[in-house]
Every structure is written in structure tokens, then in C-alpha cells.
Design an enzyme around this catalytic site. Sequence first.
Site, short mmCIF file in Angstrom:
data_model
loop_
_atom_site.label_atom_id
_atom_site.label_comp_id
_atom_site.label_asym_id
_atom_site.label_seq_id
_atom_site.Cartn_x
_atom_site.Cartn_y
_atom_site.Cartn_z
N GLY A 155 38.82 29.12 64.83
CA GLY A 155 37.85 29.82 64.00
C GLY A 155 37.54 29.19 62.66
O GLY A 155 36.48 29.40 62.10
N GLU A 210 42.33 29.73 56.75
CA GLU A 210 42.08 30.67 57.87
C GLU A 210 40.67 31.24 57.76
O GLU A 210 40.17 31.47 56.66
CB GLU A 210 43.09 31.82 57.81
CG GLU A 210 44.22 31.71 58.82
CD GLU A 210 43.82 32.04 60.25
OE1 GLU A 210 42.71 31.70 60.68
OE2 GLU A 210 44.64 32.64 60.95
N ASP A 211 40.06 31.47 58.89
CA ASP A 211 38.75 32.10 58.89
C ASP A 211 38.84 33.56 58.45
O ASP A 211 38.07 34.03 57.63
CB ASP A 211 38.08 31.99 60.27
CG ASP A 211 38.99 32.43 61.41
OD1 ASP A 211 40.19 32.70 61.18
OD2 ASP A 211 38.52 32.50 62.56
N ASP A 227 43.29 39.63 59.52
CA ASP A 227 43.07 40.99 60.01
C ASP A 227 44.35 41.79 59.74
O ASP A 227 44.53 42.29 58.64
CB ASP A 227 42.72 40.89 61.49
CG ASP A 227 42.30 42.20 62.12
OD1 ASP A 227 41.89 43.10 61.38
OD2 ASP A 227 42.40 42.33 63.35
N LYS A 241 40.15 41.13 55.67
CA LYS A 241 39.98 42.54 56.06
C LYS A 241 41.11 43.33 55.42
O LYS A 241 42.09 43.67 56.07
CB LYS A 241 40.07 42.68 57.59
CG LYS A 241 38.78 42.37 58.31
CD LYS A 241 38.92 42.76 59.77
CE LYS A 241 37.67 42.45 60.55
NZ LYS A 241 37.88 42.62 62.00
N PHE A 300 34.26 44.39 63.25
CA PHE A 300 34.28 43.11 63.94
C PHE A 300 33.10 42.24 63.53
O PHE A 300 31.95 42.69 63.51
CB PHE A 300 34.28 43.33 65.45
CG PHE A 300 34.59 42.08 66.22
CD1 PHE A 300 35.89 41.60 66.29
CD2 PHE A 300 33.58 41.37 66.85
CE1 PHE A 300 36.18 40.43 66.99
CE2 PHE A 300 33.86 40.21 67.55
CZ PHE A 300 35.16 39.74 67.62
N ASP A 343 34.36 33.91 66.76
CA ASP A 343 33.81 34.12 68.10
C ASP A 343 33.96 35.55 68.60
O ASP A 343 34.78 36.33 68.11
CB ASP A 343 34.52 33.22 69.10
CG ASP A 343 35.94 33.70 69.40
OD1 ASP A 343 36.73 33.85 68.44
OD2 ASP A 343 36.25 33.96 70.57
N ARG A 375 30.08 31.28 67.83
CA ARG A 375 30.64 30.56 66.68
C ARG A 375 29.59 29.73 65.95
O ARG A 375 29.73 29.43 64.77
CB ARG A 375 31.73 29.57 67.14
CG ARG A 375 32.95 30.22 67.78
CD ARG A 375 34.02 29.14 67.97
NE ARG A 375 35.08 29.53 68.89
CZ ARG A 375 36.17 30.20 68.54
NH1 ARG A 375 36.34 30.58 67.30
NH2 ARG A 375 37.09 30.49 69.45
P1 5GP Z 1 45.77 38.79 62.57
O1 5GP Z 1 46.96 38.08 63.09
O2 5GP Z 1 45.58 38.62 61.06
O3 5GP Z 1 45.73 40.24 62.98
O4 5GP Z 1 44.52 38.20 63.30
C1 5GP Z 1 43.86 37.12 62.88
C2 5GP Z 1 42.99 36.59 64.00
O5 5GP Z 1 42.33 37.65 64.72
C3 5GP Z 1 41.88 35.75 63.44
O6 5GP Z 1 42.29 34.42 63.28
C4 5GP Z 1 40.79 35.92 64.47
O7 5GP Z 1 40.97 35.00 65.51
C5 5GP Z 1 41.00 37.31 65.01
N1 5GP Z 1 40.08 38.29 64.38
C6 5GP Z 1 40.43 39.34 63.60
N2 5GP Z 1 39.36 40.04 63.20
C7 5GP Z 1 38.29 39.42 63.73
C8 5GP Z 1 36.87 39.69 63.67
O8 5GP Z 1 36.36 40.62 63.03
N3 5GP Z 1 36.08 38.82 64.35
C9 5GP Z 1 36.56 37.77 65.06
N4 5GP Z 1 35.68 37.00 65.68
N5 5GP Z 1 37.89 37.50 65.14
C10 5GP Z 1 38.74 38.32 64.48
MG MG Z 2 41.77 32.35 63.45
#
Ligand code: 5GP
Ligand code: MG
Length: 179
Positions: free
Chosen positions: A48, A102-103, A106, A134, A155, A162, A168
Site C-alpha cells: 500500500g 505506512e499508507d 487502522d 484512523k 474504508f 486497495d 490502487r
Molecule cells: P492495522 O494492522 O493497523 O489494523 O491495519 C493496517 C492495514 O490494514 C493497512 O496497512 C491496510 O493494508 C489495511 N487497511 C486498514 N484500513 C484500510 C482502509 O480504509 N482501506 C484500505 N484499502 N486498507 C486498509
Molecule cells: Mg499497508
Amino acid sequence: MSTFKVLDKEFVPYLSEADIQAKIAELAKQLNVEYAGKKPIFLSILNGSFLFTADLFRQITIEAEVCFIKLASYKGTSSTGNVITAIGLDTSVSGRDIIIIEDIIDTGKTLHHFLPQLAAQQPTSIKIAVLLNKTEALAFPVKVDYACFDIPNKFVVGYGLDYDGLGRNTREIYQLKES
Ligand code: 5GP
Ligand code: MG
């Protein structure tokens, strides 16, 4: 900008290319000052983050390295939680200043599980830079040091992010349309 359809879902414009690029320029400017003379390693988490990393790194004017890794999670042998391994980490991070790119953050789960492994290699410092934060979704104790945008718990796709592998390849970021 109009509605953006990816597979079965409809998305609406959320962050424009100009907004994104302005924030990235600001972040690059800050990092160029804070990391001058430190030769940091930008540790970009695929997939991402590839566009964000490219746009950020091309504005880094100090001496710096970039390394792209993938984080793969698998169940450990015991039933306790996930183990995260870094694929492609071929640069020694020992004694180096690391900026994780990081993109989106979450829940923070992925980085929460990965950070101790990175720390075990004894880098001088680890900081986290994200395009999208987030904040309301954070469920693990991960400290985000640099965030371009704090966003609600909805989302999003585009600009590297993606939905099921697609969406993407846009310059803007889109948010899932309320049904
Ligand atoms: P975490 O481990 O912080 O819960 O999740 C991070 C990963 O979840 C990100 O790197 C991404 O791949 C995915 N992710 C979380 N929220 C979103 C979102 O709103 N859109 C997309 N496309 N991916 C997300
Ligand atoms: Mg990611």
C-alpha cells in the site's frame, strides 16, 4: 472527480491530489530538517505504501536510504496471536535511524507485532510516518510520530490503497460511499 467504482463497491472523492501532495511536501520538509546528518533508512511497508513512499522520498534532499519490505503474518506454533515476519529486510538496521513508512494505520495490530522484531536489531531510533491515521480505530499501543491526515474510521481506497487488490492506481483517495 466523480464516483469511483471498484468491484461491487462505490467510492466518493475524499482527498484530492493537491491535498495529498501538499501534506507530503510538508512532511518531507520536516524530515529533511530532523534527519539531517543521520542518514536514516526509510522502511516502506508494501504494497500500500509504494506511491506515498515514492512521492515522499523524491522530496528528501538529505542523505538517506530506502528499503521496501512486506509484512507477512502467520499463526505461531502455539495458539497465541500472530507472528509477523519482514520479507525483504536485507539492510542491517542496527545502529541506524529508521522511519517506517505506512499508507494507513487502522488498529495498529500489524505494527504492534512487528516493532519488537525491528527493535531487537537495535536501531538507534524508530519513528512511524503514515499517510492516513484512523485515530478512532487504534486498538494497540502504537505511537504514530508523523501523520499526514487523521481520518475517520471509514474504508478508503486509491493512491496505493486497495480494495481486494484493485483501486490502487489513482492520484486521489476515495471513501466508501454511504449506502
Ligand atoms: P492495522 O494492522 O493497523 O489494523 O491495519 C493496517 C492495514 O490494514 C493497512 O496497512 C491496510 O493494508 C489495511 N487497511 C486498514 N484500513 C484500510 C482502509 O480504509 N482501506 C484500505 N484499502 N486498507 C486498509
Ligand atoms: Mg499497508
